[in-house]
Design a protein around this motif. Structure first.
Motif, PDB file in Angstrom:
ATOM      1  N   LYS A 112       0.828  -1.208   0.000  1.00  0.00           N
ATOM      2  CA  LYS A 112       0.000   0.000   0.000  1.00  0.00           C
ATOM      3  C   LYS A 112       0.861   1.257   0.000  1.00  0.00           C
ATOM      4  N   ALA A 127      -6.352   9.946  -0.352  1.00  0.00           N
ATOM      5  CA  ALA A 127      -6.233  10.585   0.960  1.00  0.00           C
ATOM      6  C   ALA A 127      -4.770  10.826   1.301  1.00  0.00           C
ATOM      7  N   VAL A 150      -7.205   6.328   9.691  1.00  0.00           N
ATOM      8  CA  VAL A 150      -7.101   4.976   9.134  1.00  0.00           C
ATOM      9  C   VAL A 150      -5.666   4.471   9.263  1.00  0.00           C
ATOM     10  N   LYS A 152      -3.182   1.304   8.223  1.00  0.00           N
ATOM     11  CA  LYS A 152      -3.132   0.200   7.261  1.00  0.00           C
ATOM     12  C   LYS A 152      -1.779  -0.494   7.295  1.00  0.00           C
ATOM     13  N   VAL A 164     -10.130   1.380  10.649  1.00  0.00           N
ATOM     14  CA  VAL A 164     -10.664   2.743  10.628  1.00  0.00           C
ATOM     15  C   VAL A 164     -10.963   3.083  12.091  1.00  0.00           C
ATOM     16  N   GLU A 194      -3.488   7.148   7.337  1.00  0.00           N
ATOM     17  CA  GLU A 194      -4.134   7.842   6.226  1.00  0.00           C
ATOM     18  C   GLU A 194      -5.368   8.573   6.738  1.00  0.00           C
ATOM     19  N   CYS A 196      -9.124   9.824   6.932  1.00  0.00           N
ATOM     20  CA  CYS A 196     -10.339   9.073   6.623  1.00  0.00           C
ATOM     21  C   CYS A 196     -11.124   9.791   5.523  1.00  0.00           C
ATOM     22  N   LEU A 197     -11.587   9.004   4.579  1.00  0.00           N
ATOM     23  CA  LEU A 197     -12.453   9.524   3.513  1.00  0.00           C
ATOM     24  C   LEU A 197     -13.891   9.157   3.851  1.00  0.00           C
ATOM     25  N   GLU A 201     -18.536   3.751  -1.280  1.00  0.00           N
ATOM     26  CA  GLU A 201     -17.454   3.109  -2.026  1.00  0.00           C
ATOM     27  C   GLU A 201     -17.991   2.475  -3.293  1.00  0.00           C
ATOM     28  N   LYS A 223     -18.290  -4.560   2.669  1.00  0.00           N
ATOM     29  CA  LYS A 223     -17.066  -5.141   3.245  1.00  0.00           C
ATOM     30  C   LYS A 223     -17.215  -5.567   4.690  1.00  0.00           C
ATOM     31  N   ASN A 233     -14.014  -5.549   9.000  1.00  0.00           N
ATOM     32  CA  ASN A 233     -13.906  -5.716   7.556  1.00  0.00           C
ATOM     33  C   ASN A 233     -13.699  -7.179   7.197  1.00  0.00           C
ATOM     34  N   GLU A 292      -7.637   2.223  -2.846  1.00  0.00           N
ATOM     35  CA  GLU A 292      -6.618   1.192  -3.057  1.00  0.00           C
ATOM     36  C   GLU A 292      -6.674   0.709  -4.498  1.00  0.00           C
TER      37      GLU A 292
HETATM   38  P1  AMP Z   1      -8.352  -1.478   1.666  1.00  0.00           P
HETATM   39  O1  AMP Z   1      -7.807  -2.809   2.070  1.00  0.00           O
HETATM   40  O2  AMP Z   1      -7.329  -0.399   1.502  1.00  0.00           O
HETATM   41  O3  AMP Z   1      -9.357  -1.563   0.582  1.00  0.00           O
HETATM   42  O4  AMP Z   1      -9.297  -1.021   2.884  1.00  0.00           O
HETATM   43  C1  AMP Z   1     -10.354  -1.829   3.281  1.00  0.00           C
HETATM   44  C2  AMP Z   1     -11.519  -0.962   3.595  1.00  0.00           C
HETATM   45  O5  AMP Z   1     -11.192  -0.014   4.616  1.00  0.00           O
HETATM   46  C3  AMP Z   1     -12.001  -0.117   2.432  1.00  0.00           C
HETATM   47  O6  AMP Z   1     -12.842  -0.815   1.592  1.00  0.00           O
HETATM   48  C4  AMP Z   1     -12.713   0.993   3.162  1.00  0.00           C
HETATM   49  O7  AMP Z   1     -14.004   0.577   3.575  1.00  0.00           O
HETATM   50  C5  AMP Z   1     -11.873   1.191   4.385  1.00  0.00           C
HETATM   51  N1  AMP Z   1     -10.908   2.260   4.134  1.00  0.00           N
HETATM   52  C6  AMP Z   1      -9.653   2.138   3.647  1.00  0.00           C
HETATM   53  N2  AMP Z   1      -9.063   3.336   3.546  1.00  0.00           N
HETATM   54  C7  AMP Z   1      -9.951   4.251   3.969  1.00  0.00           C
HETATM   55  C8  AMP Z   1      -9.934   5.672   4.095  1.00  0.00           C
HETATM   56  N3  AMP Z   1      -8.856   6.412   3.791  1.00  0.00           N
HETATM   57  N4  AMP Z   1     -11.050   6.273   4.563  1.00  0.00           N
HETATM   58  C9  AMP Z   1     -12.131   5.544   4.899  1.00  0.00           C
HETATM   59  N5  AMP Z   1     -12.220   4.213   4.806  1.00  0.00           N
HETATM   60  C10 AMP Z   1     -11.134   3.563   4.342  1.00  0.00           C
END
Ligand code: AMP
Ligand code: GLY
Length: 435
Positions: A112, A127, A150, A152, A164, A194, A196-197, A201, A223, A233, A292
């Motif tokens: 990532k 973000a 967030v 990750k 999150v 990161e 938060c957005l 989605e 998710k 998730n 992502e």
């Molecule tokens: P990812 O593995 O990066 O897809 O993250 C898994 C899930 O986390 C995403 O589908 C979003 O629901 C949530 N997520 C990831 N990044 C953000 C972000 N910057 N703001 C809000 N939700 C996020």
């Protein structure tokens, strides 16, 4: 048959064992070119349709040997792990055409931090984020940001490496767990923090071949494990297509601001990408923003996107692999809607039981236009169908309206008998409420 059809490959291997691979196998077997399809390792449902070979998806030498032994002309790779282990590179070295990126392209999913650096460098909306490999600087940074925030893990974590956090305590705990704990292994040695957005989605799946690309029908995943988007998730609990929140105008904007710049950025970074670029996008009030990249088909997005395609999937993926994507022309998409409800083993995404007996309805008892894709299924020693993974089945229904598609999918879910079955009751509810 057109000349491009006559030159389609006659023998294919699909790599993987999930609902996505079952949907890929179905769509490829249905090609007018009538190819011979095999799968490795597959699952109990795939094995009812094509020959499966018990070679794990991460056994790159084993898969290469299978391709050579079975004289396979084209390989379609489902999951991310063999891609990041270089399966596509090994096959290309042997001049075997493959749909799926090499290890360099797969890094767009496997790291990532790598992806965030490309997004920021090429000014693709995403973000703001910072990267850390030590706990103290990460916690100092956390205290300068607003909540929610967030956290990750950098590496592959099967959709579970993202927290999150609603509070500073939760964010700090996530940082400590990822950087000091064992839970994420190498995937957690570095992390991103990161902003938060906020928004809805959507999953944009793009068939990419170098600078050329084709956007597949839109979809939306669910998710979280629980109804109303609650709980942890998961890999994805259900999908529908099309995602009407992505209006034609918005899709044009996503194409211009995200898809085209992404494809060009990847090529500019020296990556010869052939495969699916799956862009997770948050539709924020300020515009679409990249969450992502994945470098493969989505699961369970594939289970709603492929059944809606009228274009021959084999012709599409083969054209991508041969660098002739523009020759395919615009995609033909069936009218109507698709809904996929994932049946999971109770306990998923945490610990869950395996080996529970599943009784499926007879195919002619299913609602019309309804398909049960297998994911974590196997046969036990007595030949009974049993659960063998967290996500067990994906029930997809097509219908002229979204409501009818959801009703069909849920009617079929109720027909499936399994003591530990769990599924969300609200797949597609957001779009149903809106319309
Ligand atoms: P990812 O593995 O990066 O897809 O993250 C898994 C899930 O986390 C995403 O589908 C979003 O629901 C949530 N997520 C990831 N990044 C953000 C972000 N910057 N703001 C809000 N939700 C996020
Ligand atoms: N459904 C989300 C994914 O495949 O990553």
């Amino acid at each position: 048959m057109s000349s491009s059809q006559t030159s389609l490959p006659r023998s294919l291997l699909v790599v993987g064992s999930g609902g996505r691979e079952h949907a890929l196998v179905r769509a490829l077997v249905a090609s007018p070119a009538a190819p011979r399809v095999i799968c490795a390792p597959g699952n109990a449902g795939i094995a009812e349709e094509v020959t499966c070979f018990p070679i794990a998806a991460d056994d790159v030498p084993g898969l290469v040997a299978l391709v050579q032994r079975e004289q396979i002309a084209f390989v379609v790779v489902g999951p991310e792990v063999p891609l990041s282990l270089g399966l596509a590179d090994r096959l290309r070295e042997l001049n075997i055409p493959v749909y799926g990126p090499g290890a360099d392209g797969a890094r767009l999913e496997a790291s990532k931090i790598f992806t965030k650096q490309i997004l920021l460098k090429h000014r693709i909306p995403t973000a703001p984020a910072a990267f850390f490999s030590a706990i103290e600087p990460a916690i100092t940074y956390l205290r300068t940001r607003s909540l929610p925030i967030v956290v990750k893990a950098d590496g592959l974590a099967a959709g579970k490496g993202v927290v999150v956090a609603q509070s500073l305590e939760e964010a700090e705990a996530a940082v400590r767990e990822m950087l000091a704990g064992e839970k994420f292994g190498a995937a957690g040695r570095q992390l991103l923090i990161e902003d938060c957005l906020f928004g809805e989605e959507t999953s944009i799946l793009v068939v990419v071949s170098g600078h050329d690309y084709v956007i597949l029908p839109t979809s939306q995943d669910h998710k979280r494990i629980g109804d109303g988007d609650t709980g942890p998730n998961t890999g994805g609990m259900g999908t529908y297509s099309p995602a009407e929140v992505v209006t034609p105008e918005l899709l044009a904007r996503i194409d211009q601001e995200i898809v085209r710049p992404s494809v060009h950025a990847i090529a500019a970074e020296g990556i010869a990408f052939c495969g699916t670029l799956f862009i997770g996008i948050m539709l924020t009030p300020a515009g679409p923003s990249v969450i992502e990249y994945n470098t493969r088909f989505g699961d369970p997005e594939t289970q709603v996107v492929l059944p809606r395609l009228a274009t021959d999937l084999l012709a599409l993926l083969w054209a991508a692999a041969c660098g002739r994507l523009p020759a395919v022309g615009p995609l033909a998409v069936k009218p109507g809607y698709a809904v996929c409800v994932v049946i999971a083993a109770r306990g998923y995404p945490d610990a869950y039981a395996k080996g529970d007996i599943i009784t499926l309805p007879a195919p002619d008892a299913l609602p019309p236009a309804t398909t049960i894709y297998h994911a974590g299924t196997a046969k036990n020693a007595a030949g009974q169908l049993v659960t063998n993974g967290g996500r067990v089945l994906g029930v997809t229904a097509l219908a002229p309206t979204l409501r009818a598609a959801a009703e069909r999918a849920y009617a079929a879910c109720d027909q499936v008998r399994c003591a530990t079955k769990y599924f969300r009751r609200d797949i597609a509810a957001r779009q149903l409420t809106r319309s």
